[in-house]
Design a protein around this motif. Sequence first.
Motif, PDB file in Angstrom:
ATOM      1  N   HIS A  49      -2.608  -3.247   2.522  1.00 21.85           N
ATOM      2  CA  HIS A  49      -0.846  -3.461   2.369  1.00 21.85           C
ATOM      3  C   HIS A  49       0.075  -4.818   1.393  1.00 21.85           C
ATOM      4  N   LEU A  50       0.569  -4.601   0.212  1.00 16.03           N
ATOM      5  CA  LEU A  50       0.662  -4.813  -0.073  1.00 16.03           C
ATOM      6  C   LEU A  50       2.518  -5.130   0.027  1.00 16.03           C
ATOM      7  N   MET A  51       2.522  -6.634  -0.132  1.00 14.62           N
ATOM      8  CA  MET A  51       4.048  -6.731   0.438  1.00 14.62           C
ATOM      9  C   MET A  51       4.726  -7.317  -1.238  1.00 14.62           C
ATOM     10  N   MET A  52       6.151  -7.198  -1.088  1.00 17.57           N
ATOM     11  CA  MET A  52       6.724  -8.888  -2.081  1.00 17.57           C
ATOM     12  C   MET A  52       7.991  -8.775  -0.960  1.00 17.57           C
ATOM     13  N   TYR A  53       8.404 -10.566  -0.765  1.00 16.39           N
ATOM     14  CA  TYR A  53       9.221 -10.661  -0.930  1.00 16.39           C
ATOM     15  C   TYR A  53      10.087 -11.941  -1.412  1.00 16.39           C
ATOM     16  N   ASP A  54      11.651 -11.602  -0.939  1.00 15.50           N
ATOM     17  CA  ASP A  54      12.356 -12.520  -2.105  1.00 15.50           C
ATOM     18  C   ASP A  54      13.247 -13.389  -0.802  1.00 15.50           C
ATOM     19  N   GLU A  55      12.760 -14.619  -0.917  1.00 24.72           N
ATOM     20  CA  GLU A  55      13.311 -14.944   0.727  1.00 24.72           C
ATOM     21  C   GLU A  55      13.636 -14.419   2.016  1.00 24.72           C
ATOM     22  N   GLY A  56      12.151 -14.071   1.854  1.00 27.78           N
ATOM     23  CA  GLY A  56      11.838 -14.325   3.108  1.00 27.78           C
ATOM     24  C   GLY A  56      12.357 -12.707   3.595  1.00 27.78           C
ATOM     25  N   ARG A  57      12.856 -11.765   2.708  1.00 22.83           N
ATOM     26  CA  ARG A  57      12.833 -10.169   3.499  1.00 22.83           C
ATOM     27  C   ARG A  57      11.757  -9.571   2.379  1.00 22.83           C
ATOM     28  N   LEU A  58      11.597  -8.560   3.071  1.00 22.49           N
ATOM     29  CA  LEU A  58      10.713  -7.567   2.095  1.00 22.49           C
ATOM     30  C   LEU A  58      11.185  -6.837   0.775  1.00 22.49           C
ATOM     31  N   ILE A  59      11.081  -6.412  -0.308  1.00 23.75           N
ATOM     32  CA  ILE A  59      11.730  -6.013  -0.744  1.00 23.75           C
ATOM     33  C   ILE A  59      11.046  -4.375  -1.740  1.00 23.75           C
ATOM     34  N   ALA A  60       9.798  -5.057  -1.491  1.00 19.27           N
ATOM     35  CA  ALA A  60       9.006  -3.932  -1.913  1.00 19.27           C
ATOM     36  C   ALA A  60       7.400  -4.024  -1.082  1.00 19.27           C
ATOM     37  N   TYR A  61       7.277  -3.145  -0.837  1.00 15.75           N
ATOM     38  CA  TYR A  61       5.606  -1.907  -0.544  1.00 15.75           C
ATOM     39  C   TYR A  61       4.475  -1.477  -0.746  1.00 15.75           C
ATOM     40  N   ALA A  62       3.888  -1.029  -0.950  1.00 17.28           N
ATOM     41  CA  ALA A  62       2.805  -0.156  -1.042  1.00 17.28           C
ATOM     42  C   ALA A  62       1.327  -0.225  -0.383  1.00 17.28           C
ATOM     43  N   ARG A  63       0.930   0.445  -0.272  1.00 18.01           N
ATOM     44  CA  ARG A  63      -0.559   0.310   0.137  1.00 18.01           C
ATOM     45  C   ARG A  63      -1.806   1.038  -0.799  1.00 18.01           C
ATOM     46  N   ILE A  64      -2.401   0.755  -0.152  1.00 16.53           N
ATOM     47  CA  ILE A  64      -3.598   0.782  -1.353  1.00 16.53           C
ATOM     48  C   ILE A  64      -4.469   1.427  -0.196  1.00 16.53           C
ATOM     49  N   ILE A  65      -4.847   2.238  -0.226  1.00 16.14           N
ATOM     50  CA  ILE A  65      -6.296   3.526  -0.400  1.00 16.14           C
ATOM     51  C   ILE A  65      -6.999   3.544  -0.661  1.00 16.14           C
ATOM     52  N   PRO A  66      -8.152   3.421   0.368  1.00 10.80           N
ATOM     53  CA  PRO A  66     -10.472   3.049  -0.207  1.00 10.80           C
ATOM     54  C   PRO A  66     -10.323   4.806  -0.513  1.00 10.80           C
ATOM     55  N   PRO A  67     -11.240   5.203  -1.677  1.00 11.90           N
ATOM     56  CA  PRO A  67     -11.969   6.024  -1.455  1.00 11.90           C
ATOM     57  C   PRO A  67     -12.197   7.258  -0.476  1.00 11.90           C
ATOM     58  N   GLY A  68     -11.829   8.608  -0.274  1.00 12.96           N
ATOM     59  CA  GLY A  68     -12.820   9.019   0.352  1.00 12.96           C
ATOM     60  C   GLY A  68     -11.708   9.156   1.657  1.00 12.96           C
ATOM     61  N   ILE A  69     -10.998   8.574   1.412  1.00 10.37           N
ATOM     62  CA  ILE A  69      -9.374   9.100   3.086  1.00 10.37           C
ATOM     63  C   ILE A  69      -8.417  10.199   2.389  1.00 10.37           C
ATOM     64  N   ALA A  70      -7.591   9.353   1.608  1.00 15.04           N
ATOM     65  CA  ALA A  70      -6.408  10.404   1.315  1.00 15.04           C
ATOM     66  C   ALA A  70      -7.256  11.901   0.362  1.00 15.04           C
ATOM     67  N   TYR A  71      -7.255  11.262  -0.697  1.00 14.14           N
ATOM     68  CA  TYR A  71      -8.292  11.909  -1.509  1.00 14.14           C
ATOM     69  C   TYR A  71     -10.102  11.099  -1.762  1.00 14.14           C
ATOM     70  N   LYS A  72     -10.619  11.868  -2.684  1.00 12.35           N
ATOM     71  CA  LYS A  72     -12.190  11.554  -2.901  1.00 12.35           C
ATOM     72  C   LYS A  72     -12.188   9.990  -3.752  1.00 12.35           C
ATOM     73  N   GLU A  73     -10.626   9.753  -4.531  1.00 13.70           N
ATOM     74  CA  GLU A  73     -10.143   8.684  -5.590  1.00 13.70           C
ATOM     75  C   GLU A  73      -9.546   8.275  -4.860  1.00 13.70           C
ATOM     76  N   ALA A  74     -10.141   6.560  -4.877  1.00 14.06           N
ATOM     77  CA  ALA A  74      -8.427   5.624  -3.852  1.00 14.06           C
ATOM     78  C   ALA A  74      -7.398   6.498  -4.779  1.00 14.06           C
TER      79      ALA A  74
END
Length: 149
Positions: A49-74
């Motif tokens: 889980h990639l989180m970006m903060y500005d002064e302690g507030r979560l402002i952006a987010y994404a999750r990185i899914i390994p290959p073979g879970i959602a798709y065969k690719e990452a």
Amino acid sequence: MSYIKITKRFQDLSLEQLYQILQLRNEVFIVEQRCAYQDLDHLDGQCHHLMMYDEGRLIAYARIIPPGIAYKEASIGRILTHANYRGKGVGAMMMKLILSDLEDLLGNRPVKIGAQLYAEKFYEKFGFVRSSDVYDEDGIEHIQMIKSF
């Protein structure tokens, strides 16, 4: 502005971080986009889980899914920027960080995403190309896109 980026495996997230993530995903994907869908899909536990903060507030987010879970690719998913930070380059900065983390964590391998159709041009700037026809997901037009390294 000076943002702080944190990437953690699910089991390393603090309860506060997990709450912030779920709250922001709910705010953007369910309330703002007026889309009733099941956000908790049993994938979070297998992701970074990639989180970006500005002064302690979560402002952006994404999750990185390994290959073979959602798709065969990452894959990457749940990519979002808080409404107050859109149009300020945060989304582009976040994508660069995501792609860097992907390379560090998984090496140079193809990455496949299910993107909302309106964001196609944004993802193209980072090397993603459309790999499917338009399809409906939870009432929103999506396409699959892939990036090869």
